[in-house]
Enzyme design. Sequence first.
Site, PDB file in Angstrom:
ATOM      1  N   ASP A 134     -19.604  -2.849  63.359  1.00  0.00           N
ATOM      2  CA  ASP A 134     -19.018  -3.716  64.377  1.00  0.00           C
ATOM      3  C   ASP A 134     -19.890  -4.913  64.708  1.00  0.00           C
ATOM      4  OD1 ASP A 134     -17.457  -4.713  66.454  1.00  0.00           O
ATOM      5  OD2 ASP A 134     -18.356  -3.388  67.930  1.00  0.00           O
ATOM      6  N   ASP A 152     -14.730 -11.317  66.512  1.00  0.00           N
ATOM      7  CA  ASP A 152     -14.967  -9.902  66.799  1.00  0.00           C
ATOM      8  C   ASP A 152     -14.290  -9.026  65.760  1.00  0.00           C
ATOM      9  OD1 ASP A 152     -15.597  -7.499  67.971  1.00  0.00           O
ATOM     10  OD2 ASP A 152     -14.124  -7.661  69.574  1.00  0.00           O
TER      11      ASP A 152
END
EC number: 3.4.23.24
Length: 412
Positions: A273, A93
């Site tokens: 992201d 992530d």
Amino acid sequence: MTTIAIFTKNVLLAIAFALFAQGAAIPDPAKRDDNPGFVALDFEVTRKPLDVNATSELSKRSSPSSPLYFEGPSYGIRVSVGSNKQEQQVVLDTGSSDFWVVDSSASCQKGNCKQYGTFDPHSSTSFKSLGSSFRSIGYGDKSSSIGTWGQDTIYLGGTSITNQRFADVTSTSVNQGILGVGRVETESANPPYDNVPITLKKQGKIKTNAYSLYLNSPGAATGTIIFGGVDNAKYSGKLIEEPLVSDRYLAVNLKSLNYNGDNSNAGFGVVVDSGTTISYLPDSIVNDLANKVGAYLEPVGLGNELYFIDCNANPQGSASFTFDNGAKITVPLSEFVLQSTANACVWGLQSSDRQNVPPILGDNFLRHAYAFQLDKETVLSRSGEVHFCLKCFSNLETSIVWKAFFYNRYIQ
């Protein structure tokens, strides 16, 4: 997964690593240093249809509202923890910064949180409890993880780092542990600590706190992250450096968006992201493009509306994202047609205004971008086409190219 406060990543659209143009020779792999200054890891892609019936991943980290949740691909990296190398698969992530694993006795609040491996701190002779509690940064879909902070040896492929701080989670509503590689400003701890990318640099495993992320094609089963370097097979021409516009998240300034000859001025920061499946831009840009490709708004409950599109639609052409320093990333419009749990496909470019989130460029954009330099607070993006060749790695600090004979499969 991304925090909403000011999503931003250090984005470098890089200065060229074209040693060939400078007449530099490629070092002989047989004489290669045992530490080339980078760590390359493959990750596994897990895909699920987009779920439009819950609250959003985008509302994580104290969002004022709860937009819709899209559970799309996740990127699983295999790591081992402790003296006895307890294996886990954790989600990579770029939008968070903490590393946490699921304890062997954890209480799973949702699903089977132990299916990807667990950690027993009592069986590792090198584990040290830090005596403080961990609580993950809040998510808008009400998921959370709690546990305790500790430190131990972490194994990433053939590389290990010692005394790495991480959380041993004993209760979670998340299905898998997380390896956050974002900036320390988004860590759950206060004061901040050295997360995995920083420790890799401080312990001499990489020469710069940077990584390149290759998500591969939309249907691919694997991708690659290289800490401290780039793969020269993934781009041609040069990498262009774009500065971050936030002191907290990985965000860059989007100058304009062009789609099939129609140009929309932007001039605002966008978060980049890997934990966000789709992309979000303001109404002024999204509505016009949606109309042109035949996407339409539908209510989906809780006062939310989303753009959907016929799954048989095959929009032609591309969208080109241009940034301040001239970097230009082109994405085929067909990659914005995404399968969902609804009766139609979700259009992969939604309104940040309607969802009450910052502008975000998610996976469908990131697949065409490339590297993040956390030391220099920039993002590197590839320009030109990708060619078939053996993987060739560059150390991001020295720009020396190594022919990776140990990593010898062709790009597919």
